[in-house]
Design a protein around this motif. Structure first.
Motif, PDB file in Angstrom:
ATOM      1  N   THR A  66       0.859  -1.298   0.040  1.00 39.69           N
ATOM      2  CA  THR A  66      -0.062  -0.072  -0.164  1.00 39.69           C
ATOM      3  C   THR A  66       1.034   1.256  -0.061  1.00 39.69           C
ATOM      4  N   VAL A  67       0.528   2.266  -0.777  1.00 40.03           N
ATOM      5  CA  VAL A  67       1.360   3.611  -0.845  1.00 40.03           C
ATOM      6  C   VAL A  67       0.714   4.416   0.323  1.00 40.03           C
ATOM      7  N   ILE A  73       5.903   3.002   1.485  1.00 35.37           N
ATOM      8  CA  ILE A  73       4.972   1.917   1.081  1.00 35.37           C
ATOM      9  C   ILE A  73       4.858   1.049   2.474  1.00 35.37           C
ATOM     10  N   GLU A  74       3.726   0.414   2.490  1.00 38.62           N
ATOM     11  CA  GLU A  74       3.644  -0.626   3.611  1.00 38.62           C
ATOM     12  C   GLU A  74       3.649  -1.886   2.921  1.00 38.62           C
ATOM     13  N   TYR A  75       4.453  -2.895   3.198  1.00 40.34           N
ATOM     14  CA  TYR A  75       4.689  -4.057   2.889  1.00 40.34           C
ATOM     15  C   TYR A  75       4.328  -5.061   4.114  1.00 40.34           C
ATOM     16  N   LEU A 100       8.475   0.867   4.076  1.00 41.66           N
ATOM     17  CA  LEU A 100       9.636   0.906   3.294  1.00 41.66           C
ATOM     18  C   LEU A 100       9.770   1.903   2.405  1.00 41.66           C
ATOM     19  N   ASN A 101      10.845   2.275   2.176  1.00 38.52           N
ATOM     20  CA  ASN A 101      10.960   3.484   0.899  1.00 38.52           C
ATOM     21  C   ASN A 101      11.061   2.807  -0.352  1.00 38.52           C
ATOM     22  N   PHE A 102      10.315   3.266  -1.220  1.00 35.97           N
ATOM     23  CA  PHE A 102      10.371   2.650  -2.592  1.00 35.97           C
ATOM     24  C   PHE A 102      11.045   3.910  -3.455  1.00 35.97           C
ATOM     25  N   VAL A 103      12.045   3.905  -3.919  1.00 35.44           N
ATOM     26  CA  VAL A 103      12.800   5.058  -4.428  1.00 35.44           C
ATOM     27  C   VAL A 103      13.244   4.936  -6.105  1.00 35.44           C
ATOM     28  N   SER A 143      14.848   1.226  -6.234  1.00 34.95           N
ATOM     29  CA  SER A 143      15.352   0.250  -5.005  1.00 34.95           C
ATOM     30  C   SER A 143      14.030   0.417  -4.170  1.00 34.95           C
ATOM     31  N   VAL A 144      14.339  -0.552  -3.356  1.00 35.22           N
ATOM     32  CA  VAL A 144      13.345  -0.721  -2.057  1.00 35.22           C
ATOM     33  C   VAL A 144      14.130  -0.576  -0.890  1.00 35.22           C
TER      34      VAL A 144
END
Length: 106
Positions: A44-45, A59-61, A66-69, A78-79
């Motif tokens: 989820t963003v 994002i939530e995984y 986590l950072n999705f970049v 990258s994550v």
């Protein structure tokens, strides 16, 4: 399904490892790519942050933020874990991405 030629992990300055997905992509293509990938992994963003040289989506995984970049120098997607508590989620995501990127799901 989005697949990657050679997803890898890379040690960060924090001592944690990030998941390096690809060096392909552009500033313009990241939002649609990211939306598809987030859906693919069941994340989820939480927040979208844009800077002149990068997109950073929180994002939530599986309960972990986590950072999705996307960074344009060096170019790549990258994550990244926010801290050491996020490392297990990165490890699980790395395994998932590698499995999804194998020919014929092998």
């Amino acid at each position: 399904m989005i697949t990657f030629a050679n997803p890898t992990t890379q040690k960060m300055a924090s001592g944690c490892e990030s998941l390096e997905l690809t060096e392909a992509g552009t500033w313009e293509s990241f939002p649609s790519f990211a939306a598809k990938f987030v859906e693919q992994i069941g994340a989820t963003v939480i927040e979208k942050i844009e800077a002149p040289d990068m997109h950073l989506w929180v994002i939530e995984y599986e309960g972990t933020k986590l950072n999705f970049v996307y960074d344009d120098f060096p170019n790549g997607v990258s994550v990244e874990p926010l801290n050491k508590n996020g490392q297990p989620a990165i490890n699980k995501l790395y395994k998932l991405v590698r499995e999804q990127s194998q020919p014929n799901g092998l």
